[in-house]
Motif scaffolding. Structure first.
Motif, PDB file in Angstrom:
ATOM      1  N   THR A   1       0.691  -1.412  -0.175  1.00  0.00           N
ATOM      2  CA  THR A   1       0.044  -0.229   0.445  1.00  0.00           C
ATOM      3  C   THR A   1       0.853   1.176  -0.111  1.00  0.00           C
ATOM      4  N   VAL A   2       1.871   1.513   0.817  1.00  0.00           N
ATOM      5  CA  VAL A   2       3.130   2.630   0.265  1.00  0.00           C
ATOM      6  C   VAL A   2       3.385   2.464  -0.378  1.00  0.00           C
ATOM      7  N   MET A   3       4.504   1.013  -1.278  1.00  0.00           N
ATOM      8  CA  MET A   3       4.475   1.396  -2.417  1.00  0.00           C
ATOM      9  C   MET A   3       4.614   1.628  -3.152  1.00  0.00           C
ATOM     10  N   THR A   4       2.629   1.067  -3.610  1.00  0.00           N
ATOM     11  CA  THR A   4       1.955   1.888  -4.284  1.00  0.00           C
ATOM     12  C   THR A   4       1.823   3.807  -5.083  1.00  0.00           C
ATOM     13  N   ARG A   5       2.003   4.285  -3.559  1.00  0.00           N
ATOM     14  CA  ARG A   5       1.823   6.083  -3.611  1.00  0.00           C
ATOM     15  C   ARG A   5       3.041   6.240  -3.155  1.00  0.00           C
ATOM     16  N   THR A   6       4.377   5.699  -2.951  1.00  0.00           N
ATOM     17  CA  THR A   6       5.558   6.207  -3.291  1.00  0.00           C
ATOM     18  C   THR A   6       5.954   6.841  -4.961  1.00  0.00           C
ATOM     19  N   PRO A   7       6.557   7.870  -5.308  1.00  0.00           N
ATOM     20  CA  PRO A   7       7.648   8.151  -6.017  1.00  0.00           C
ATOM     21  C   PRO A   7       8.434   6.607  -6.535  1.00  0.00           C
ATOM     22  N   HIS A   8       8.985   6.580  -7.704  1.00  0.00           N
ATOM     23  CA  HIS A   8       9.632   5.142  -7.974  1.00  0.00           C
ATOM     24  C   HIS A   8      10.944   6.101  -9.330  1.00  0.00           C
ATOM     25  N   LEU A   9      12.033   5.476  -9.159  1.00  0.00           N
ATOM     26  CA  LEU A   9      12.376   5.857 -10.109  1.00  0.00           C
ATOM     27  C   LEU A   9      13.965   4.870 -10.522  1.00  0.00           C
ATOM     28  N   ASP A  10      13.539   4.349 -11.678  1.00  0.00           N
ATOM     29  CA  ASP A  10      14.294   3.333 -12.540  1.00  0.00           C
ATOM     30  C   ASP A  10      13.719   2.337 -11.536  1.00  0.00           C
ATOM     31  N   GLY A  11      12.314   2.080 -11.037  1.00  0.00           N
ATOM     32  CA  GLY A  11      11.544   1.119 -10.427  1.00  0.00           C
ATOM     33  C   GLY A  11      12.471   0.660  -9.030  1.00  0.00           C
ATOM     34  N   ARG A  12      13.143   1.718  -8.652  1.00  0.00           N
ATOM     35  CA  ARG A  12      13.487   1.358  -6.939  1.00  0.00           C
ATOM     36  C   ARG A  12      12.844   2.862  -6.691  1.00  0.00           C
ATOM     37  N   PRO A  13      11.815   2.970  -4.952  1.00  0.00           N
ATOM     38  CA  PRO A  13      11.587   3.306  -4.313  1.00  0.00           C
ATOM     39  C   PRO A  13      12.215   4.856  -3.940  1.00  0.00           C
ATOM     40  N   GLU A  14      11.806   6.038  -4.502  1.00  0.00           N
ATOM     41  CA  GLU A  14      12.507   7.415  -3.841  1.00  0.00           C
ATOM     42  C   GLU A  14      12.871   8.226  -2.380  1.00  0.00           C
ATOM     43  N   LEU A  15      14.260   7.844  -1.781  1.00  0.00           N
ATOM     44  CA  LEU A  15      13.643   8.663  -0.133  1.00  0.00           C
ATOM     45  C   LEU A  15      14.358   9.477   0.165  1.00  0.00           C
ATOM     46  N   SER A  16      14.633  10.598  -1.411  1.00  0.00           N
ATOM     47  CA  SER A  16      14.961  11.662  -1.087  1.00  0.00           C
ATOM     48  C   SER A  16      14.290  12.575  -0.039  1.00  0.00           C
TER      49      SER A  16
ATOM     50  N   LEU B   1      21.822  12.609   0.927  1.00  0.00           N
ATOM     51  CA  LEU B   1      21.077  12.067  -0.100  1.00  0.00           C
ATOM     52  C   LEU B   1      21.747  10.982  -1.192  1.00  0.00           C
ATOM     53  N   GLU B   2      22.892  10.671  -0.223  1.00  0.00           N
ATOM     54  CA  GLU B   2      23.706   9.530  -1.180  1.00  0.00           C
ATOM     55  C   GLU B   2      23.829   8.228  -0.676  1.00  0.00           C
ATOM     56  N   LEU B   3      23.404   8.008   1.380  1.00  0.00           N
ATOM     57  CA  LEU B   3      22.876   7.454   1.450  1.00  0.00           C
ATOM     58  C   LEU B   3      21.830   6.578   0.916  1.00  0.00           C
ATOM     59  N   PHE B   4      20.563   7.998   0.962  1.00  0.00           N
ATOM     60  CA  PHE B   4      19.318   7.308   1.212  1.00  0.00           C
ATOM     61  C   PHE B   4      18.902   6.617  -0.783  1.00  0.00           C
ATOM     62  N   THR B   5      19.903   6.671  -1.397  1.00  0.00           N
ATOM     63  CA  THR B   5      20.083   6.535  -3.281  1.00  0.00           C
ATOM     64  C   THR B   5      20.398   5.034  -3.020  1.00  0.00           C
ATOM     65  N   ALA B   6      21.952   5.131  -2.075  1.00  0.00           N
ATOM     66  CA  ALA B   6      22.137   3.483  -2.251  1.00  0.00           C
ATOM     67  C   ALA B   6      21.363   2.956  -1.098  1.00  0.00           C
ATOM     68  N   MET B   7      20.139   3.312  -0.668  1.00  0.00           N
ATOM     69  CA  MET B   7      19.339   2.398   0.531  1.00  0.00           C
ATOM     70  C   MET B   7      18.014   1.827  -0.804  1.00  0.00           C
ATOM     71  N   SER B   8      18.064   2.669  -1.932  1.00  0.00           N
ATOM     72  CA  SER B   8      16.559   2.476  -2.458  1.00  0.00           C
ATOM     73  C   SER B   8      17.355   0.994  -3.214  1.00  0.00           C
ATOM     74  N   ARG B   9      18.657   1.117  -2.825  1.00  0.00           N
ATOM     75  CA  ARG B   9      19.126  -0.021  -3.867  1.00  0.00           C
ATOM     76  C   ARG B   9      18.826  -1.592  -3.793  1.00  0.00           C
ATOM     77  N   LEU B  10      18.774  -1.234  -2.242  1.00  0.00           N
ATOM     78  CA  LEU B  10      19.187  -2.399  -1.711  1.00  0.00           C
ATOM     79  C   LEU B  10      17.643  -4.133  -1.560  1.00  0.00           C
ATOM     80  N   PRO B  11      17.489  -5.049  -1.597  1.00  0.00           N
ATOM     81  CA  PRO B  11      16.600  -5.993  -2.149  1.00  0.00           C
ATOM     82  C   PRO B  11      15.508  -5.487  -1.105  1.00  0.00           C
ATOM     83  N   THR B  12      13.576  -6.182  -1.175  1.00  0.00           N
ATOM     84  CA  THR B  12      12.954  -5.516   0.025  1.00  0.00           C
ATOM     85  C   THR B  12      13.409  -5.601   1.341  1.00  0.00           C
TER      86      THR B  12
END
Length: 301
Positions: free
Chosen positions: A194-209, A235-246
């Motif tokens: 439910t959260v992820m359907t509302r979260t903006p995604h970039l290249d298939g990854r959730p944005e944590l900006s 921003l660098e850390l959260f961009t890397a976090m968005s690449r983590l497996p679920t």
């Protein structure tokens, strides 16, 4: 806040034998809000043991139209027919109505259309029926933690809506939740979806900006230059976090951004403490390799 350590016991129920023509899959164009109430209704139909013909005779509605409704194809259904099916399938009307209403707006239906659809059924569209007691107890235990998780990805209004929708979906699917291997894990999967359907995604990854602007480290700084440096680092850390497996991402959000203990994360996710620690360890190694790479041999003094 205390989180549940043991899920409610599953009910003793056997799968109903299916008769009649098999129900087709949900249409590919069905939106997330529509799917939120459609999937529990399909589950209730499949668990009922009724055929489309039997359901059609009970609600006095064409079998082909019921099939379309249960597959999410054709025109968005009016509330009257959804309610008729809900009554026959023994589904609570209040959470169903709230989800149906949101999906109607997603389908670009006007407020006037929604009001016309509910005329004469106002008694079923008010919060006059409480959810099951074990559902209420579960919600009291985890709602605050769910809000903290959702806050990482969404603004305040979206956060509240996502968590409210989560408990509506769980109410509609509560028997399935209880019959699952772990009710906590079932509920967490509903929350995350439910959260992820509302979260903006970039290249298939959730944005944590958004989270980068809300870190404790950033809020504690007063010097503009320090704020910029900290923001860049976040921003660098959260961009890397968005690449983590679920699973690793969820553990890191709960551990590092929400500040939960491993035991609390384990209880909330319905996962073993060992798996929580393993996911955190692997995620930490990945983040360190990305944000703090070792110096190359050519630059070594």
């Amino acid at each position: 806040m205390t989180t549940p350590t043991e899920p409610p016991p599953p009910p003793d129920r056997s799968a109903a034998a299916r008769r009649g023509r098999k129900l087709g899959p949900i249409g590919a164009t069905v939106g997330s809000a529509h799917r939120a109430w459609l999937e529990p209704m399909r589950g209730a139909y499949l668990a009922s043991g009724l055929t489309l013909s039997e359901l059609s005779s009970r609600v006095s509605f064409a079998k082909s139209k019921i099939s379309e409704l249960l597959r999410g194809v054709g025109l968005y259904p009016r509330w009257e027919i959804v309610l008729l099916l809900a009554v026959e399938l023994d589904m609570p009307s209040w959470p169903l109505y709230r989800l149906w209403r949101q999906a109607a707006f997603e389908a670009h239906k006007s407020s006037e259309w929604v009001e016309r659809c509910t005329q004469g059924t106002t008694v079923t569209t008010t919060d006059d029926t409480p959810s099951p007691l074990d559902h209420q107890a579960f919600r009291e235990l985890v709602e605050g933690d769910y809000l903290l998780y959702a806050q990482v990805f969404l603004d305040d209004d979206q956060r509240d809506t996502a968590v409210s929708d989560t408990f509506d979906i769980l109410w509609l699917s509560w028997n399935d939740a209880l019959a699952s291997h772990d009710t906590r894990r079932f509920a967490w999967n509903v929350l995350r979806a439910t959260v992820m359907t509302r979260t903006p995604h970039l290249d298939g990854r959730p944005e944590l900006s958004r989270a980068a602007f809300d870190t404790v480290a950033l809020q504690s700084l007063t010097n503009p230059a320090d704020c910029i440096n900290q923001l860049t680092e976040s921003l660098e850390l959260f961009t890397a976090m968005s690449r983590l497996p679920t699973h690793q991402l969820d553990v890191m959000v709960l551990r590092r951004l929400c500040g939960f203990s491993p035991e609390r994360v384990s209880a909330l996710l319905g996962a073993s403490l060992a798996s929580v620690r393993s996911n955190e360890r692997h995620a930490t190694r990945f983040l360190e390799s990305v944000t703090c790479p070792p110096p190359s041999e050519g630059n070594t003094p």
